[in-house]
Each structure stands twice: as structure tokens, then as C-alpha cells.
Enzyme design. Structure first.
Site, short mmCIF file in Angstrom:
data_model
loop_
_atom_site.label_atom_id
_atom_site.label_comp_id
_atom_site.label_asym_id
_atom_site.label_seq_id
_atom_site.Cartn_x
_atom_site.Cartn_y
_atom_site.Cartn_z
N ALA A 127 -6.60 -12.70 -1.52
CA ALA A 127 -6.63 -12.49 -0.05
C ALA A 127 -5.87 -11.20 0.22
O ALA A 127 -4.70 -11.21 0.55
CB ALA A 127 -5.99 -13.68 0.66
N ALA A 128 -6.55 -10.08 0.07
CA ALA A 128 -5.83 -8.82 -0.22
C ALA A 128 -5.66 -7.84 0.94
O ALA A 128 -4.82 -6.96 0.85
CB ALA A 128 -6.53 -8.10 -1.37
N GLY A 169 -1.19 -4.36 0.97
CA GLY A 169 0.21 -4.19 0.56
C GLY A 169 0.42 -4.68 -0.86
O GLY A 169 0.95 -3.96 -1.72
N LYS A 170 -0.01 -5.91 -1.12
CA LYS A 170 0.25 -6.48 -2.45
C LYS A 170 -0.66 -5.86 -3.50
O LYS A 170 -0.26 -5.64 -4.64
CB LYS A 170 0.14 -8.00 -2.39
CG LYS A 170 1.30 -8.55 -1.54
CD LYS A 170 1.35 -10.02 -1.41
CE LYS A 170 2.59 -10.47 -0.65
NZ LYS A 170 2.60 -10.18 0.79
N GLU A 190 -11.22 -9.51 -0.31
CA GLU A 190 -10.95 -9.84 1.09
C GLU A 190 -12.23 -10.42 1.70
O GLU A 190 -13.30 -9.84 1.58
CB GLU A 190 -10.50 -8.59 1.87
CG GLU A 190 -10.46 -8.73 3.36
CD GLU A 190 -9.56 -9.87 3.88
OE1 GLU A 190 -8.45 -10.06 3.36
OE2 GLU A 190 -10.00 -10.57 4.80
N CYS A 246 3.82 -16.07 4.95
CA CYS A 246 4.88 -15.53 5.81
C CYS A 246 5.14 -16.54 6.92
O CYS A 246 5.19 -16.20 8.09
CB CYS A 246 4.49 -14.16 6.36
SG CYS A 246 2.99 -14.17 7.34
#
Ligand code: SAM
Length: 481
Positions: free
Chosen positions: A116-117, A121-122, A140, A238
Site C-alpha cells: 500500500a505504497a 514515503g516507505k 497502490e 498511523c
């Protein structure tokens, strides 16, 4: 932002979860300003170089304790607006969000999935850790977000990243037991984003938490199906509630006895300089019950077709029988001939891989020891970026892609034109204008921006008759300030 803007049920839950005293200190953190973060791109900026020092000083950087190369920046210095951002010298990322990839610890040469990109960032952090070696599939589900992801990967200059736009189910059906490491930064209720993004408060509800937990559980089933024996998966959110975090992991460990919890971390806004984050690192027992580095424990995939023969970059003698895709070979031949004159370092730039042609777009598809990708194995998948975009091949002619400029080093190009930060020429190039260059300049020219003792590509220009025609893609051009 004021803590009174928080939903009542969220405040009550956090007080009961943390206890009155710590709960109050947690709620008080909403009255304090948030932290801003960036990661310097080690694919471009050499650690310890004058360029790194330049960036550190210019933006008032201070180390993020849980991430190598991660920094807090001074908000007033606005690094997102600086041409160094356009050159991909760093990625702006919330500091707590840097923790998950540090825990996952991807290695050069591995086969890695970021499920799930977007916005990336990751993925860009994983790409840095892999140092251009191995294969990263960055996925994604949402088309628009997948496009942004592909652009961010391109600006970062990452070569060994394939961007797909698929559901977790589509990927798990195609790539069972395929990955050494998987990052699942799950879509979540976003409670940790309330301070950074007040819109997240309006979207939040108790029902949303339940919905997210159910979706995370489903995505995790697909993720586990793609993890190799001996492999590792980092699951992150998050958000603060236990339903989307510890409870999901407890349930997972009960369902999959071959998984064990290697680490679990939380970052709290009242205890750390960053927003809320949760990460769990799970490892799957190897075939002999141990965790093994992936390279020593390859699992061959079924259904992905035969491995491609490794093509030698610049190999001009490829016969049609050597490649499963003749038109890709012809396009790569045109690219190689172009590079002989314009980008003599192309061979050094490309890692192990094969050329593939999607319509007129020529890509360099990275090769990994554990997973053989080919056009056949990607067939039917939406692939916004099938590796490094080399250029367009039209009517027998090759035209280089912006992505190739961003992945190149200035010493790999035949011709470069370097601009200083703050100079009118730099603003004009980023605006899309034609530049004046010496009369003797002819052909494709890498336009770069100076930083420290180095310079870094911003894009292509094409020189003739004392002028440099601007080849910066229209969507990346910036208004004159
Ligand atoms: N990892 C990203 C980064 O570091 O920039 C952030 C990812 S964000 C937390 C979660 C992503 O999951 C979003 O881009 C969202 O579009 C995507 N998503 C939403 N629903 C999904 C689903 N059912 N399956 C997989 N991904 C989904």
C-alpha cells in the site's frame, strides 16, 4: 490545534487506554506544534559529502533518532519548494512514518513488496536501503495515487522499482510465496494524523475504526500469502486504537502458527517528536524452522513463466532468438546507439534486468534472484512503471525519458549544463523556458543543479545553435516566483 477539536469518544478512549495522567499528557500534545521531517536520498547524495552538509545546513536539519538519514527540518526553510526537491535529493516524510522501514530492514538484492505504497514515503526509503540491487514491487490500489507514486519514484532516481496498480488479491494470486520482505502500511482510521491533518478528524468515527480493522485483516491475508518462508513483514498504521493494531496482530499470530512477532513499536506524540505510529514486525519460519536470508533460501514461483535471459546492457549482438520480445530488443538497440553518443554511462546505470516495451515506452525491468518478472508475468496487471523508464521508441527513433535523466549521474552523460541554486537560469529551466548555451553544445544535455561539490540532474535539454530546448515534462514545470 486545540485538543477540544478532538471527537469526544476518541478523547474518552485515549484517557481510558493510557490512564488519566498519561492520557492528559497525550491530549496536551495536540496543543503543541507538529514536527516536520525529510530523508536525504542516499541513492544520489553521498553520506559525508559536501552536498549532504549543504542540505543539512540550508534546512536546519536535526537527526530523527529512529532513522538513519532521517531529519527534522525547520518549517520556515521550506525544503519542498527548493530545486533540490525537484532534483530528488530528499523526500519529505513525517518523522514517525520513517520507523517502519527501519524495522523491516530491507537488504540489497532482495525481492521486496510495498503493498500500500502511495505516495511513496516507505517505497523511497526501501529503495534507499536496497541501493539499486534486487527488485521492489511498489503497489497502490487507487489509480490517481499510483500515478503520484510513480512520479515520486521517478524523481527519487530509483532504478529497481516496478510500480503496479492492483488490489492485494490480484497480487497474491499472481505472486504466492514470492517476497523476502513485505511492507504493509495499511489504510487506517488515521488517529495519529489529527494534529498534522485536521481533515482526518472530520472523517473519523467509531464505525470507521471497525471498517478499517476488517479491511486490514483482509489485506493481511493476501500479504501473508505472498511472504516467503523465512521472510519478514512489517505492518504499520498511523492510528492509536488497539483494534487496528495489537488486536489484529494477536489474531494473526493465532491463525498462522508459522508467524512470530519479532518486534512491536509505538511512537507517541507526547513521548516522541513525531505523530502517532504503530509498527509490528513479523517473521515467517523458514522451511527448516529458521529465518534465513532470502538469497540462501530461494523459492521458485510457479506460473510466472521462465526467467528471462539476463541481457547485457549495450550488447549489440543480440540475435532475435536471444530475447523473448523482439521489438523490445530493437528498441533497446536504438536506446544503446543513442546512449553511445549522449549517455555513455548507460551500462553502469542499468543493473541486472531486461528491456521491455509497453506500447512505445521502453523500460528496463529489474531482475531479482527470487522472482522472475517478464511481460508475461505482468500480463493483465496495470503497471504504471515497469522498472526504469528509458524512453520512447517511435518509428525506429529513440527519445530519452525524464526518468532516465533522474536516475543518471552527471558523469554518465556526454553533455551537462549546471545551474546554481537561486540563479535566473535555474528558475527559467524549471519554468520550462529555452536556455542560452555555448554555440558548440550539440545534442541531449543533462541539466543539473549544483549542491556542495556535486551537481544533480533536473531533467533533459536538447542543444543546438546556442540554445537549449527544454525537455522538462510540462506537469513538472514551476511558475516563476
Ligand atoms: N506507505 C505510504 C507512504 O509511506 O507514503 C502510505 C500509505 S497509506 C497509509 C495507505 C494506502 O493504502 C493509501 O495509498 C490507500 O490508497 C491504500 N489503500 C486503500 N484501500 C486499500 C485496499 N483495500 N487495499 C490496499 N491498499 C489500499
Amino acid at each position: 490545534m486545540s485538543k477540544t477539536a478532538l471527537p469526544d469518544s476518541f478523547r474518552e478512549r485515549m484517557l481510558s487506554m493510557l490512564g488519566e495522567a498519561e492520557g492528559q499528557s497525550f491530549l496536551d500534545s495536540y496543543e503543541r506544534p507538529r514536527a516536520y521531517g525529510l530523508r536525504i536520498n542516499s541513492l544520489k547524495v553521498r553520506p559525508g559529502s559536501a552536498a549532504e552538509r549543504d542540505i543539512q545546513q540550508r534546512f536546519g536539519l536535526e537527526d530523527v533518532p529512529w532513522c538513519r538519514g532521517g531529519y527534522y527540518y525547520d518549517e520556515a526553510s521550506r525544503p519542498g519548494r527548493h530545486p533540490y526537491h525537484a532534483a530528488g535529493l530528499y523526500y519529505i516524510q513525517e518523522p514517525s512514518a520513517m520507523s517502519a522501514v527501519e524495522l523491516l530492514d530491507p537488504q540489497p538484492g532482495e525481492t521486496v513488496l510495498d503493498l500500500a505504497a502511495a505516495p511513496g514515503g516507505k517505497t523511497t526509503q526501501i529503495a534507499m536501503r536496497m541501493a539499486g540491487k534486487g527488485l521492489l514491487i511498489s503497489n497502490e490500489i487507487h489509480p490517481q495515487r499510483a500515478k503520484i507514486l510513480a512520479e515520486n519514484v521517478e524523481r527519487f532516481g530509483a532504478r529497481n522499482v516496478v510500480v503496479t496498480q492492483a488490489s492485494p488479491g490480484e497480487l497474491s494470486a499472481r505472486f504466492p510465496l514470492a517476497f523476502d520482505r513485505i511492507m504493509l502500511d495499511a489504510p487506517c482510521s488515521g488517529e495519529g494524523m489529527f494534529r498534522k491533518d485536521p481533515d482526518a478528524i472530520a472523517e473519523w468515527s467509531e464505525q470507521m475504526v471497525e471498517l478499517c480493522a476488517a479491511r486490514q485483516w483482509d489485506i493481511l491475508q493476501d500479504a501473508i500469502a505472498m511472504l516467503k518462508p523465512g521472510g519478514r513483514i512489517a505492518y504499520s498504521t498511523c492510528t492509536f486504537n488497539r483494534q487496528e493494531n495489537e488486536e489484529i496482530i494477536t489474531r494473526l499470530l493465532a491463525q498462522y502458527p508459522e508467524l512470530e512477532l519479532a518486534a512491536e513499536k509505538r511512537i507517541w506524540p507526547h513521548l516522541h517528536r513525531g505523530e502517532g505510529h504503530y509498527v509490528a514486525l513479523l517473521q515467517r519460519k523458514g522451511l527448516d524452522g529458521e529465518y534465513l536470508p532470502a538469497a540462501e533460501n530461494p523459492v521458485r514461483l510457479s506460473g510466472t513463466g521462465p526467467a528471462w535471459t539476463k541481457s547485457k546492457p549495450h550488447s549489440k549482438k543480440r540475435s532475435s532468438g536471444e530475447s523473448p520480445n523482439r521489438s523490445a530488443a530493437a528498441a533497446f538497440e536504438a536506446c544503446s546507439q543513442w546512449a553511445d553518443h549522449e549517455l555513455p554511462g548507460l551500462g553502469a546505470l542499468l543493473g541486472d534486468g531486461s528491456p521491455v516495451l509497453f506500447g512505445e515506452a521502453l523500460y528496463w525491468l529489474p531482475l531479482s534472484a527470487g522472482l522472475s518478472l517478464s511481460p508475461r508475468s505482468l500480463d493483465g496487471l496495470k503497471v504504471p512503471r515497469a522498472g526504469l523508464h528509458l524512453g520512447e521508441y517511435k518509428k525506429g527513433r529513440f527519445q530519452p525519458a525524464h526518468a532516465l535523466a533522474m536516475a543518471a549521474a552527471p558523469n554518465e552523460a556526454a553533455l551537462i549544463w549546471t545551474l546554481k541554486p537561486g540563479s535566473p537560469g535555474l528558475a527559467a529551466y524549471l519554468h520550462g523556458d529555452i536556455l542560452a548555451v555555448p554555440e558548440q553544445y550539440r545534442g541531449w544535455c543533462l541539466v543539473t543543479v549544483e549542491c556542495g561539490e556535486d551537481s544533480f540532474p533536473l531533467g533533459w535539454g536538447k542543444a543546438s545553435g546556442g540554445q537549449l530546448k527544454n525537455h522538462l515534462p510540462k506537469g513538472l514545470r514551476q511558475p516563476l516566483s
